[in-house]
Scaffold this motif. Structure first.
Motif, PDB file in Angstrom:
ATOM      1  N   ALA A   8     -60.372  16.608  16.612  1.00 33.08           N
ATOM      2  CA  ALA A   8     -61.412  15.627  16.320  1.00 33.08           C
ATOM      3  C   ALA A   8     -62.584  16.305  15.600  1.00 33.08           C
ATOM      4  O   ALA A   8     -63.172  15.735  14.673  1.00 33.08           O
ATOM      5  N   TYR A   9     -62.883  17.509  16.024  1.00 33.58           N
ATOM      6  CA  TYR A   9     -63.959  18.288  15.407  1.00 33.58           C
ATOM      7  C   TYR A   9     -63.645  18.533  13.938  1.00 33.58           C
ATOM      8  O   TYR A   9     -64.494  18.337  13.050  1.00 33.58           O
ATOM      9  N   ASN A  10     -62.415  18.948  13.665  1.00 35.32           N
ATOM     10  CA  ASN A  10     -61.998  19.205  12.287  1.00 35.32           C
ATOM     11  C   ASN A  10     -61.998  17.922  11.456  1.00 35.32           C
ATOM     12  O   ASN A  10     -62.334  17.942  10.266  1.00 35.32           O
ATOM     13  N   VAL A  15     -64.250  14.581   7.053  1.00 28.60           N
ATOM     14  CA  VAL A  15     -64.868  13.329   6.600  1.00 28.60           C
ATOM     15  C   VAL A  15     -66.233  13.600   5.972  1.00 28.60           C
ATOM     16  O   VAL A  15     -66.544  13.088   4.881  1.00 28.60           O
ATOM     17  N   ILE A  16     -67.061  14.407   6.638  1.00 28.93           N
ATOM     18  CA  ILE A  16     -68.398  14.699   6.117  1.00 28.93           C
ATOM     19  C   ILE A  16     -68.305  15.447   4.795  1.00 28.93           C
ATOM     20  O   ILE A  16     -69.004  15.117   3.821  1.00 28.93           O
ATOM     21  N   ALA A  17     -67.434  16.452   4.729  1.00 21.69           N
ATOM     22  CA  ALA A  17     -67.278  17.224   3.491  1.00 21.69           C
ATOM     23  C   ALA A  17     -66.761  16.343   2.361  1.00 21.69           C
ATOM     24  O   ALA A  17     -67.219  16.444   1.212  1.00 21.69           O
ATOM     25  N   TYR A  18     -65.822  15.462   2.669  1.00 22.59           N
ATOM     26  CA  TYR A  18     -65.279  14.565   1.644  1.00 22.59           C
ATOM     27  C   TYR A  18     -66.355  13.622   1.110  1.00 22.59           C
ATOM     28  O   TYR A  18     -66.467  13.406  -0.104  1.00 22.59           O
ATOM     29  N   LEU A  19     -67.144  13.054   2.007  1.00 21.15           N
ATOM     30  CA  LEU A  19     -68.195  12.131   1.578  1.00 21.15           C
ATOM     31  C   LEU A  19     -69.253  12.843   0.737  1.00 21.15           C
ATOM     32  O   LEU A  19     -69.749  12.281  -0.249  1.00 21.15           O
ATOM     33  N   LEU A  20     -69.580  14.071   1.119  1.00 16.45           N
ATOM     34  CA  LEU A  20     -70.526  14.851   0.311  1.00 16.45           C
ATOM     35  C   LEU A  20     -69.939  15.108  -1.071  1.00 16.45           C
ATOM     36  O   LEU A  20     -70.618  14.964  -2.092  1.00 16.45           O
ATOM     37  N   GLY A  21     -68.675  15.489  -1.112  1.00 18.58           N
ATOM     38  CA  GLY A  21     -68.028  15.738  -2.388  1.00 18.58           C
ATOM     39  C   GLY A  21     -67.909  14.502  -3.246  1.00 18.58           C
ATOM     40  O   GLY A  21     -67.832  14.591  -4.484  1.00 18.58           O
ATOM     41  N   LEU A  91     -60.983  23.863   5.484  1.00 19.22           N
ATOM     42  CA  LEU A  91     -60.823  22.407   5.439  1.00 19.22           C
ATOM     43  C   LEU A  91     -61.972  21.753   4.685  1.00 19.22           C
ATOM     44  O   LEU A  91     -61.763  20.813   3.912  1.00 19.22           O
ATOM     45  N   ALA A  92     -63.181  22.252   4.913  1.00 22.28           N
ATOM     46  CA  ALA A  92     -64.346  21.705   4.221  1.00 22.28           C
ATOM     47  C   ALA A  92     -64.253  21.966   2.720  1.00 22.28           C
ATOM     48  O   ALA A  92     -64.620  21.108   1.912  1.00 22.28           O
ATOM     49  N   CYS A  93     -63.752  23.136   2.343  1.00 24.44           N
ATOM     50  CA  CYS A  93     -63.567  23.457   0.919  1.00 24.44           C
ATOM     51  C   CYS A  93     -62.666  22.430   0.250  1.00 24.44           C
ATOM     52  O   CYS A  93     -63.012  21.857  -0.795  1.00 24.44           O
ATOM     53  N   VAL A  94     -61.522  22.211   0.852  1.00 25.50           N
ATOM     54  CA  VAL A  94     -60.536  21.287   0.277  1.00 25.50           C
ATOM     55  C   VAL A  94     -61.061  19.854   0.277  1.00 25.50           C
ATOM     56  O   VAL A  94     -60.924  19.123  -0.714  1.00 25.50           O
TER      57      VAL A  94
END
Length: 211
Positions: A8-10, A15-21, A91-94
């Motif tokens: 869940a943490y990942n 989700v946050i990284a994708y929305l920022l991107g 994961l955040a990178c991708v």
């Protein structure tokens, strides 16, 4: 958040990284400066290079900085909240990179990801980002082609990461896979450019093209 299940943490990080991107700075700054939507002229690509074709250098620079910053921030944030867990950072990178390529705010039709990838690499290691930027600048200066510069940088960055291990950064397989993935996707997104380069028809800096 320490009580959350790791999966869940990942998921939250993704989700946050994708929305920022997904934040479309090319469209945002074009609207701020009263410019035409960058998806409606030139290459149709919502990125800094195409915004530059509008003739507004300030908007292009701000787009470049915004796209790079969102990649950097997404990865930096993932590192801070997970105590720099390599898998979470990867994961955040991708996710941030895919957010730029396939942004939810633009019906999943985004840019090619060059500036966002640079921001991500700077977050992984300032040295890695610097080596990649120098490569881009050197190729762009000699060829006058931003596409060729991006392609060469994408090809070389995994090698840079491997060669610089233990000297500039610690080699991590999760991050290596993330870097390879971004390189492959960058080449995929530049498929049309590669075709034109092989045909000798790829435009150079300063030349506008109409859709």
């Amino acid at each position: 958040m320490d009580t959350l299940d790791p999966n869940a943490y990942n998921l939250i990080i993704i989700v946050i990284a994708y929305l920022l991107g997904s934040i479309p700075f090319a469209v945002v700054w074009s609207k701020v400066f009263g410019l035409q939507d960058p998806r409606r002229y030139g290459s149709g690509n919502p990125g800094a290079t195409n915004v530059l074709r509008s003739g507004n250098k300030t908007a292009a620079v701000l787009t470049l900085l915004g796209d790079a910053f969102k990649g950097w921030f997404a990865v930096w944030l993932a590192g801070v909240v997970t105590n720099y867990s390599a898998s979470a950072v990867a994961l955040a990178c991708v996710a941030a990179f895919l957010g730029h390529l396939y942004p939810v705010f633009l019906k999943f039709k985004g840019g090619k990801g060059v500036a966002t990838a640079l921001g991500i690499l700077l977050a992984i290691s300032p040295w890695l980002g610097l080596f990649t930027l120098i490569t881009w600048l050197a190729v762009a200066y000699t060829s006058r082609m931003s596409s060729l510069a991006a392609i060469m940088a994408a090809v070389l960055v995994p090698t840079y990461y491997l060669l610089g291990a233990d000297s500039f950064w610690t080699l991590n397989p999760y991050l290596l896979l993330a870097i390879i993935f971004m390189s492959v996707m960058l080449l995929y997104r530049h498929a049309a450019n590669i075709s034109r380069l092989l045909k000798g028809t790829e435009p150079k800096f300063g030349k506008r093209k109409k859709k």
